[in-house]
Design a protein around this motif. Structure first.
Motif, PDB file in Angstrom:
ATOM      1  N   CYS A 661       0.868  -1.178   0.000  1.00 48.77           N
ATOM      2  CA  CYS A 661       0.000   0.000   0.000  1.00 48.77           C
ATOM      3  C   CYS A 661       0.907   1.232   0.000  1.00 48.77           C
ATOM      4  N   VAL A 662       0.301   2.440   0.036  1.00 46.26           N
ATOM      5  CA  VAL A 662       1.136   3.644  -0.112  1.00 46.26           C
ATOM      6  C   VAL A 662       1.998   3.940   1.112  1.00 46.26           C
ATOM      7  N   GLY A 663       1.517   3.543   2.312  1.00 46.81           N
ATOM      8  CA  GLY A 663       2.354   3.630   3.507  1.00 46.81           C
ATOM      9  C   GLY A 663       2.709   5.057   3.932  1.00 46.81           C
ATOM     10  N   CYS A 667       0.423   8.278   2.988  1.00 45.41           N
ATOM     11  CA  CYS A 667      -0.873   8.014   3.622  1.00 45.41           C
ATOM     12  C   CYS A 667      -0.924   8.644   5.012  1.00 45.41           C
ATOM     13  N   PHE A 669      -2.366   7.646   7.567  1.00 41.56           N
ATOM     14  CA  PHE A 669      -2.301   6.680   8.664  1.00 41.56           C
ATOM     15  C   PHE A 669      -1.009   5.862   8.687  1.00 41.56           C
ATOM     16  N   GLY A 670      -0.253   5.956   7.663  1.00 39.88           N
ATOM     17  CA  GLY A 670       0.909   5.077   7.504  1.00 39.88           C
ATOM     18  C   GLY A 670       1.891   5.172   8.651  1.00 39.88           C
ATOM     19  N   SER A 699       1.468  -4.087   4.368  1.00 40.09           N
ATOM     20  CA  SER A 699       0.499  -3.014   4.618  1.00 40.09           C
ATOM     21  C   SER A 699       1.110  -2.010   5.594  1.00 40.09           C
ATOM     22  N   GLY A 700       0.796  -0.729   5.393  1.00 36.70           N
ATOM     23  CA  GLY A 700       1.427   0.327   6.179  1.00 36.70           C
ATOM     24  C   GLY A 700       0.820   0.538   7.558  1.00 36.70           C
ATOM     25  N   CYS A 701      -0.375  -0.025   7.817  1.00 41.95           N
ATOM     26  CA  CYS A 701      -0.977   0.054   9.140  1.00 41.95           C
ATOM     27  C   CYS A 701      -2.015  -1.050   9.253  1.00 41.95           C
ATOM     28  N   ARG A 703      -5.013  -1.201   9.075  1.00 38.57           N
ATOM     29  CA  ARG A 703      -6.173  -1.172   8.167  1.00 38.57           C
ATOM     30  C   ARG A 703      -5.946  -2.159   7.023  1.00 38.57           C
ATOM     31  N   ASN A 704      -4.690  -2.420   6.793  1.00 38.58           N
ATOM     32  CA  ASN A 704      -4.305  -3.563   5.966  1.00 38.58           C
ATOM     33  C   ASN A 704      -4.810  -3.509   4.520  1.00 38.58           C
ATOM     34  N   CYS A 705      -4.583  -2.392   3.869  1.00 40.52           N
ATOM     35  CA  CYS A 705      -5.065  -2.225   2.489  1.00 40.52           C
ATOM     36  C   CYS A 705      -4.434  -3.216   1.516  1.00 40.52           C
TER      37      CYS A 705
HETATM   38  S1  SF4 Z   1      -5.057   2.445   5.279  1.00 42.97           S
HETATM   39 FE1  SF4 Z   1      -3.139   2.079   6.242  1.00 42.97          FE
HETATM   40  S2  SF4 Z   1      -2.146   0.813   5.022  1.00 42.97           S
HETATM   41 FE2  SF4 Z   1      -3.834   1.467   3.826  1.00 42.97          FE
HETATM   42  S3  SF4 Z   1      -2.995   3.106   2.749  1.00 42.97           S
HETATM   43 FE3  SF4 Z   1      -3.740   3.919   4.463  1.00 42.97          FE
HETATM   44  S4  SF4 Z   1      -2.095   3.900   5.932  1.00 42.97           S
HETATM   45 FE4  SF4 Z   1      -1.592   2.691   4.292  1.00 42.97          FE
END
Ligand code: SF4
Ligand code: SRM
Ligand SMILES: Cc1cc2nc3c(=O)[nH]c(=O)nc-3n(C[C@H](O)[C@H](O)[C@H](O)COP(=O)(O)OP(=O)(O)OC[C@H]3O[C@@H](n4cnc5c(N)ncnc54)[C@H](O)[C@@H]3O)c2cc1C
Ligand code: FES
Lengths: 835, 111
Positions: A661-663, A667, A669-670, A699-701, A703-705
Motif C-alpha cells: 500500500c502507499v504507507g 498516507c 495513517f501510515g 500493509s502500512g498500518c 487497516r491492511n489495504c
Molecule cells: S489504510 Fe493504512 S495501510 Fe492502507 S494506505 Fe492507508 S495507511 Fe496505508
C-alpha cells in the motif's frame, strides 16, 4: 590362392588367375570379404561344396576376421591373430580365389563382369554383393584432418593404437555401442577420453533412460568424461587434429578424434550398376536383388523395409541365401533382434519394443545396491520388450518368450525375478513364497532387517507400511522390498492392514517426505538417479512426479542441478500463462506494484504492436497483457526488457507478487514505509522456485489495504515495528494468517521472511501452499524453527540467499536472446514425397 | 497414395517434448518425441476443450493436456482413464535421420 591388388590389369573371366580352364562350374563372385560374405560362402559349401567356383574380392588386405572382436583388440585383450575366422588354408582347401586390397569398382550387368580398382575384369554367373556399411562422417569443418578416425576395420584400430602410443587426450564422437567400445579401449590404453553424444542419453536405440543413466555413471566412474546433448560444431587444428569445438562454444583439446556416429549401408556399387536401392540394396526373401543374377547379403541390404546392424540377422540371411543358391528355397522372413552386449565390460541387454505405450504394462525391478535395472514390457499377457542392465542372465529367456509370443499370465508376478524363480518350485503366488521364507530370511538388504523382525514389529502394533518403515526401518531406504513387506503385513494382519499416507503418485511406493529426505541423504543429482535408487515402477515417471522431483532436486542442489524443462508444466516452460485458446498472457514484474511512464509506455506499445485484445489490472497489482501468440512471446519480452522490466512469474510455482500500500510516504495513517519495504522484499525473493505459488504483501498500518493477512507471508506495519504473518490464503478456502512474531526493524523483517521462505521451500510437499502446510505441521513448529532458534533461522536465511544467486536471472531475457527459440517456432516442412 | 512431408530431424524436437507444424490449409499438428525417441503426430487439439496438446508434459507414451490435465495416448489419440474422446492421429515415419509425416486428409479446415 591369393592375389594382391595393384597388379597389372587383366581382362578375362578368371582363367588367367590360376583357375584351371577345365573348371566349367558356375562362377560365383563375391564382393566383400567380410562377415556376411564369407559366412554365405561357408553356408554354401556346407550344402554343396562342389557346385560353384568361388572368387572373393576384399577391399581390406586381410583374410576374413571377426569384426565384432575389434574392440577387444583395441583394448589389448586379443591380437589380430586371435580374431581370424578363416585363415589362408581355408581359402586354399576350398579352392576359393581371394583377391585382397582390390575393391570392385564397377559392375557391368550386360556383360556380367565386375571391374576392380586395379583394372581386373572378371566374369560371373552369379554375383554376391556383401559390401557391409560405411561409417557415417558428420560433415563438420576439420573432418578430414589427420587424426580423425572412424571405427570399422583393422586399419582404424591400428591408427588408434598408434595415436594411443603417443598418449594424450582423445575425443570420441558418438555415444552408441561403437563409440563406447572405442572410448573404453582408448581409456585402457592410457588416453584421457571424452565422449560426445548428441542425444540426451547414451545408446538411446538400445537402452531406455534409466539403463542409460546407470551406464553413464559406471563409465564416468572409470574416468571417462561423458557429455550428452553435445553438438559438434568443428574439429580444429593446424595440419592435424588439436581439438573439438561444440556448438555451445566449449573446446575440448584432443590429439585423436574417433568418429563413431553411425553407419550407412554401402550401396554405391549397386546403385551405380542400376540395381534397386532404398536405404540398402533391395532384396527379396532369397536375397536376390532386382537383377536375378545378383544377390546381396549383410548390412548392405534392405529386406522388407529393414536394414540390420548386428550379426545375428546376417546369419539368418546367409542361410536363406545358401538355400536359394542350392535350389532348396527356404526364404528369409526378417529378424527380431535382441542386443546382448558387454559395453566396456558392463552387461546390457535389450530386445523388442521397450518404448511402452498404450496397453503396455511395465514391470520394473531396480536393485540400487547391486546396480541392477530390469524392465520387462508386457502387452496382452505377452512379453513385447525388455531392457536389462547389470544382470543380463535372463535376457535370452525373455527374448525367447518374446519371439514365441508365449502367454505369461500365470507367471506375471514372478516374471521379473527371472527364469529360475518364475519357473521353479511351483511357488507361483508371491504371498505363498513370502510365507515360506524362514524367520531369518533377510527382507530389507539396505537396513539388514529379517522377516522375523518385520513380523515382530507388526505384532507390536505397526499396521501400515509406513509404521513398519518407522518401526524397524524395513523398506525405508531404497524401497525395493516394499512388495515383500506388504505381503508380510497381509499375512500377519489379514484385513487389518491400514493404508499409509499417500504416495507421491502411482509410480512409487514412497511419499513426498521420504523422497525429499532420501534425495538429500543419498546426494542424488538427477531425475533418473532418483527413479533408479528409489525403485520407480515406471520408466520415466508421470506428469505429477516429474515436476515434483525437478523441484526437489532444484531446491536441494542450488547451482548444481540442471533444471529439466520437460518436467515443467507449460506455464513454467513458456514463462507465460496459457489461455483457453492456446495464446498466452504476459505479466511483467512491477516491483511492489510501482510503475512509471517508461514502463507504461512500453506496455502500451506492446499491446498495440502485437494486437493484444485485452490489457487488465490484476488483483496482484500488475498489468496483464492477454492474447499473445506463442511465436511472438520472445519479441514481446525483448520489448519489455528494453524498458527495464523482467518476468513477473505470474505463471510459476514461485514468488508471485509483493503487494504494497502507499504507507508512510503519503498516507495519513501510515506508520512505516510499506511501499519501500515491499520493493526490497520483492527484490530479495523474486525468481525463487517454490513448492507452490507464494504471495507476499506489506500493509502500512493495521487497516491492511494490501490484504497482508491472507498472504503466504504478510507484513503489517505498526508504530513500534513490523508484525509478521504467515500461512494466509485467499482462493478457494480462505485462511487468515497466523501471527509469527513481531520485529523491530526492516532488516529483521527481511531476514525472517527469507528464513520462513526457505523453511517452506525445504519442507513443504510439492503443490502444498503455506496454508495447508502450516495446518499440517502446526504454527508452533514454524515458530520454533524461525523465532526461537536464532542459529537455525540464520542458517535458513543464508541458504535462501545462497540459492537466490542462481535464481535471479530473468528467464525472459534469456528467451528474448534466442535460448530455446525452438519452443516458440513451429517446424517448417521441407519437402514432399509421394509414395 | 500418401504424400510424405519431411518436417525435420529428431534433434529439432526436444526429448519428452513437442513441436508444432502447419501444413497449408490444415489444422495445426503437434509432433511429439518421447523419452526414448519415438515420434508421434496428433492434431494439436485436446478432445476435451481443444487445449494445445503440444504444450503438455510428455510422459511414457502419453501427453498431459496443459489446460485440464487429461491424458492423451500419443499412439491412438484416445483420452485415457475415465475421460472419453479422441484426437485424430497422423502417420509418421523416421527415415535416414529425418522425420516424415503423412499429409493429413481428414483434418481439412472447412473452407
Ligand atoms: S489504510 Fe493504512 S495501510 Fe492502507 S494506505 Fe492507508 S495507511 Fe496505508
Ligand atoms: C491475473 C489474476 C486475476 C486478475 O486479473 O486480477 C489471476 C489470474 C489467475 N489466477 Fe489468481 N489471479 C490473480 C490474483 C489472485 C489473487 C489475489 C492476490 O494475489 O492478491 C488470489 C487470492 C490470493 C491467494 O492466492 O491466496 C488468487 C487466487 C488464485 C487461486 C487459488 C489459490 C488457492 O490457494 O486457493 C488459483 C488457482 C491455483 O493457483 O491453483 C489462481 C489461479 C490463477 C490463474 C493462474 C489460473 C490459471 O492457472 O490459468 C489465472 C491466470 C490468468 C492469467 O493468464 O494471467 N488464483 N489469484 C491475478 C494475478 C495477480 C498477479 O499480478 O500476479
Ligand atoms: C568394432 C565393432 C564392434 C561390433 N560389435 C558387434 C557386436 O557386439 N554384436 C554384433 O552383433 N555386431 C557387432 N558389430 C557389427 C558387425 O560387425 C557387423 O554387423 C558385421 O560385420 C556386418 O557384416 P557384413 O559382412 O555385412 O559387413 P563387413 O563385415 O563390414 O564386411 C564387408 C566387407 O566388404 C568390404 N568391401 C566393401 N566394399 C567393397 C568393394 N567394393 N569391393 C570389395 N570389398 C568391399 C569391406 O572392406 C569389408 O571388409 C560390430 C562392429 C564393429 C565395427
Ligand atoms: S482441453 Fe485438454 S484437458 Fe481440457
Amino acid at each position: 590362392m591369393e592375389f594382391q591388388g595393384g597388379s597389372s590389369p587383366v581382362t578375362d573371366s578368371g582363367d588367367d588367375i590360376g583357375v584351371p580352364m577345365e573348371d566349367v562350374r558356375e562362377h560365383l563372385v563375391v564382393v566383400g570379404n567380410g562377415m556376411a560374405g564369407c559366412r554365405a560362402v561357408e553356408e554354401l559349401l556346407a550344402r554343396d561344396p562342389a557346385r560353384y567356383r568361388v572368387t572373393i574380392f576384399g577391399a581390406e588386405p586381410h583374410v576374413n576376421y571377426n569384426r565384432i572382436m575389434l574392440s577387444p583388440v583395441l583394448a589389448g585383450e586379443k591380437t589380430f591373430q586371435d580374431i581370424i575366422i578363416n585363415d589362408r588354408a581355408w581359402y586354399d582347401d576350398h579352392r576359393i580365389t581371394l583377391i585382397t586390397s582390390d575393391p570392385v569398382s564397377a559392375i557391368d550387368r550386360a556383360r556380367k563382369t565386375v571391374i576392380s580398382r586395379s583394372g581386373r575384369t572378371i566374369g560371373y554367373d552369379r554375383l554376391l554383393i556383401a559390401t557391409g556399411s560405411d561409417p557415417f562422417i558428420i560433415p563438420v569443418p576439420g573432418k578430414d584432418l589427420p587424426g580423425v578416425i572412424s571405427f570399422r576395420d583393422m586399419k582404424d584400430v591400428d591408427a588408434m593404437l598408434d595415436a594411443a602410443n603417443h598418449g594424450g587426450d582423445a575425443v570420441v564422437i558418438g555415444g552408441g555401442l561403437l563409440g563406447l567400445e572405442a572410448a573404453h579401449g582408448l581409456t585402457l590404453r592410457g588416453m584421457k577420453v571424452t565422449v560426445l553424444h548428441i542425444m540426451p542419453t547414451l545408446m538411446e536405440r538400445q537402452l531406455d533412460e534409466a539403463a542409460a543413466w546407470l551406464l553413464k555413471s559406471a563409465l564416468e566412474g572409470r574416468g571417462q568424461t561423458i557429455l550428452t546433448g553435445a553438438d559438434t560444431a568443428e574439429i580444429y587444428g593446424n595440419g592435424k587434429v588439436e581439438g573439438v569445438r561444440l556448438k555451445d562454444g566449449t573446446q575440448i583439446p584432443a590429439s585423436l578424434v574417433v568418429m563413431a556416429v553411425g553407419i550407412r549401408p554401402s550401396v554405391a556399387l549397386a546403385r551405380d550398376a542400376g540395381l534397386d536401392v532404398g536405404r540398402g540394396i533391395k532384396v527379396d526373401d532369397h536375397m536376390v536383388t532386382s537383377d536375378a543374377a545378383i544377390l546381396a547379403v549383410g548390412e548392405c541390404v534392405e529386406h522388407d523395409g529393414n536394414v540390420y546392424g548386428l550379426v545375428a540377422p546376417l546369419w539368418d540371411m546367409c542361410r536363406a541365401l545358401a538355400d536359394g543358391l542350392t535350389d532348396q528355397h527356404s526364404g528369409y522372413k526378417g529378424s527380431v533382434t535382441s542386443t546382448k552386449l558387454k559395453v566396456a565390460g558392463l552387461d546390457v541387454f535389450s530386445a523388442g519394443d521397450f518404448s511402452g505405450g498404450e496397453g503396455c504394462e511395465d514391470i520394473v525391478l531396480r536393485d540400487a545396491s547391486r546396480g541392477i535395472y530390469k524392465r520387462v514390457v508386457v502387452k496382452g499377457d505377452k512379453v513385447v520388450g525388455a531392457v536389462l542392465y547389470g544382470d543380463t542372465a535372463d535376457g535370452g529367456w525373455y527374448f525367447d518368450l518374446l519371439k514365441r509370443g508365449e502367454n505369461v499370465a500365470d507367471i506375471r508376478d514372478l516374471l521379473i525375478f527371472g527364469q529360475a524363480f518364475a519357473s521353479g518350485g511351483g511357488a507361483l503366488d508371491p504371498k505363498a513364497a513370502v510365507a515360506a521364507l524362514s524367520d531369518d530370511a533377510e527382507i530389507c538388504g539396505c537396513n539388514g532387517v529379517s522377516k522375523g523382525q518385520v513380523v515382530a514389529c507388526i505384532e507390536k502394533g505397526a499396521c501400515s507400511l509406513d509404521a513398519v518403515r518407522a518401526g524397524c526401518k524395513a523398506s525405508a531406504s531404497c524401497g525395493s522390498c516394499t512388495g515383500l513387506v506388504e505381503n508380510i503385513l497381509a499375512l500377519t494382519l489379514g484385513d487389518e492392514v491400514q493404508s499409509g499416507p499417500k504416495t507421491m503418485c502411482k509410480c512409487t511406493s514412497f511419499g513426498h517426505d521420504d523422497v525429499r529426505r532420501e534425495i538429500v541423504a543419498q546426494d542424488m543429482r538427477s531425475i533418473p538417479e532418483v527413479m533408479q535408487k528409489l525403485h520407480w515402477s515406471t520408466p520415466d515417471g508421470c506428469s505429477s512426479c516429474r515436476p515434483a522431483l525437478n523441484y526437489y532436486l532444484l531446491c536441494a542442489l542450488p547451482g548444481i542441478y540442471v533444471d529439466d524443462q520437460q518436467s515443467r508444466f507449460v506455464n513454467e516452460r513458456m514463462h507465460a500463462n496459457i489461455q483457453k485458446d492456446g495464446t498466452y498472457s504476459v505479466v511483467p514484474r512491477m516491483w511492489g506494484g510501482l510503475t512509471n511512464p517508461r514502463e507504461l509506455r512500453a506496455i502500451a506499445d506492446v499491446v498495440e504492436k502485437y494486437d493484444a485484445p485485452m490489457v487488465k489490472v490484476t488483483g496482484g497489482q500488475r498489468l496483464d497483457i492477454f492474447g499473445i501468440r506463442k511465436e511472438d512471446l520472445p519479441a514481446v519480452w525483448a520489448d519489455l526488457n528494453a524498458a527495464g522490466m523482467v518476468s513477473g512469474h505470474a505463471y510459476g510455482k514461485s514468488l508471485r507478487t509483493v503487494k504494497t500500500c502507499v504507507g508512510s510516504e503519503w498516507c495519513r495513517f501510515g506508520t512505516q514505509d510499506s511501499t519501500g519495504l515491499g520493493v526490497k522484499t520483492e527484490r530479495m525473493t523474486w525468481g525463487s522456485w517454490m513448492p507452490h505459488k507464494f504471495k507476499i504483501a506489506v500493509s502500512g498500518c493495521p487497516r491492511n489495504c494490501a490484504e497482508a493477512t491472507i498472504k503466504d507471508f504478510g507484513i503489517v506495519c505498526v508504530d513500534s515495528g513490523y508484525e509478521l504473518h504467515v500461512g494466509g490464503n485467499g482462493g478457494i478456502h480462505v485462511r487468515v494468517t497466523d501471527l509469527l512474531c513481531k520485529v523491530a526493524t526492516e532488516q529483521e523483517a527481511l531476514d525472517y521472511c527469507a528464513a520462513f521462505t526457505q523453511l517452506y521451500r525445504e519442507e513443504a510437499r510439492y503443490l502444498e501452499r503455506t496454508a495447508p502446510w502450516i495446518e499440517r505441521v502446526g504454527i508452533d513448529y514454524v515458530k520454533q524453527r524461525i523465532v526461537e532458534d536464532d542459529a537455525g533461522r540464520e542458517a535458513l536465511r543464508a541458504r535462501f540467499l545462497f540459492s537466490q544467486q542462481f535464481m535471479q536471472d530473468d528467464p525472459w531475457a534469456e528467451r528474448a536472446a534466442g535460448v530455446h527459440s525452438d519452443l516458440h517456432q513451429p517446424l517448417s516442412p521441407i519437402s514432399i514425397a509421394a509414395e | 497414395m500418401t504424400d510424405w512431408i519431411d518436417i525435420g530431424t529428431l534433434a529439432d524436437i526436444p526429448p519428452r517434448g513437442a513441436r508444432t507444424v502447419h501444413i497449408g490449409g490444415e489444422k495445426e499438428i503437434a509432433v511429439f518425441r518421447t523419452g526414448d525417441d519415438q515420434i508421434f503426430a496428433l492434431v494439436n487439439e485436446c478432445p476435451h476443450k481443444k487445449g494445445p496438446l503440444s504444450q503438455g508434459i510428455v510422459h511414457g507414451q502419453s501427453v498431459a493436456c496443459p489446460l485440464h490435465n487429461w491424458n492423451i495416448a500419443l499412439k491412438s489419440g484416445e483420452a485415457q482413464g475415465e475421460d472419453k474422446g479422441c484426437t485424430p492421429t497422423i502417420a509418421v515415419k523416421q527415415e535416414d535421420g529425418r522425420i516424415w509425416i503423412a499429409r493429413p486428409e481428414m483434418t481439412k479446415v472447412a473452407a
